[in-house]
Design an enzyme around this catalytic site. Sequence first.
Site, PDB file in Angstrom:
ATOM      1  CG  ASP A   1      -2.159   0.883   0.995  1.00 24.41           C
ATOM      2  OD1 ASP A   1      -3.123   0.534   1.099  1.00 24.41           O
ATOM      3  OD2 ASP A   1      -1.852   2.084   1.050  1.00 24.41           O
TER       4      ASP A   1
ATOM      5  CG  HIS B   1     -12.770   3.764   5.168  1.00 32.30           C
ATOM      6  ND1 HIS B   1     -11.467   3.514   4.641  1.00 32.30           N
ATOM      7  CD2 HIS B   1     -12.357   4.714   5.986  1.00 32.30           C
ATOM      8  CE1 HIS B   1     -10.615   4.423   4.872  1.00 32.30           C
ATOM      9  NE2 HIS B   1     -11.115   5.100   6.011  1.00 32.30           N
TER      10      HIS B   1
ATOM     11  CG  HIS C   1      -8.690  -2.779  -2.615  1.00 28.03           C
ATOM     12  ND1 HIS C   1      -9.787  -2.254  -3.277  1.00 28.03           N
ATOM     13  CD2 HIS C   1      -8.576  -2.221  -1.273  1.00 28.03           C
ATOM     14  CE1 HIS C   1     -10.002  -1.295  -2.383  1.00 28.03           C
ATOM     15  NE2 HIS C   1      -9.300  -1.233  -1.216  1.00 28.03           N
TER      16      HIS C   1
ATOM     17  CG  HIS D   1      -6.709  -2.848   2.861  1.00 26.81           C
ATOM     18  ND1 HIS D   1      -5.853  -1.668   2.877  1.00 26.81           N
ATOM     19  CD2 HIS D   1      -8.009  -2.778   2.458  1.00 26.81           C
ATOM     20  CE1 HIS D   1      -6.725  -1.020   2.256  1.00 26.81           C
ATOM     21  NE2 HIS D   1      -7.818  -1.468   2.036  1.00 26.81           N
TER      22      HIS D   1
END
Length: 135
Positions: A30, A92, A99, A101
């Site tokens: 990221d 959010h 994706h 995280h």
Amino acid sequence: MAETIFSKILRGDIPCHRVYEDDHVLAFLDVNPIARGHTLVIPKEPAETLDKLSDDAAAAIGRVLPRLARAVLAATGAESFNVLQNNGAPAHQAVFHVHFHIIPKHADGTGLGIGWKAIKAEDAPALAKAIAAKL
Ligand code: 5GP
């Protein structure tokens, strides 16, 4: 699906710090990590949100997520981590390409902060049936 920053990363039009790639999945660091080792795992199939992803693309992600998590832990020394997957702006999501995280939780406290406020489970029997009926 509209073009996103991740479409450009997938095409190689903009760079990323790649950690894994196969025919269906790309994983990279990221750009604005909330913890050292914060990694994003994306399907190559274009889908805005998880509910729009095909079973095959989801399976490809699921197959590599544990291995990627182990590698993130081993490389960073973290022993705990969260997997976060946001869908929709109110939830959010900022980049509208699915994706996951992988966010290590480090001893210094960096990682995902969670505000978890339970509500009353009022209609659980009917709700479980309603969800099951939609599958
Ligand atoms: P979301 O809030 O949509 O779940 O998270 C999107 C994530 O993508 C954010 O953590 C953000 O830092 C990351 N991100 C946005 N643009 C880029 C980029 O150009 N490169 C990389 N590597 N990550 C990005």
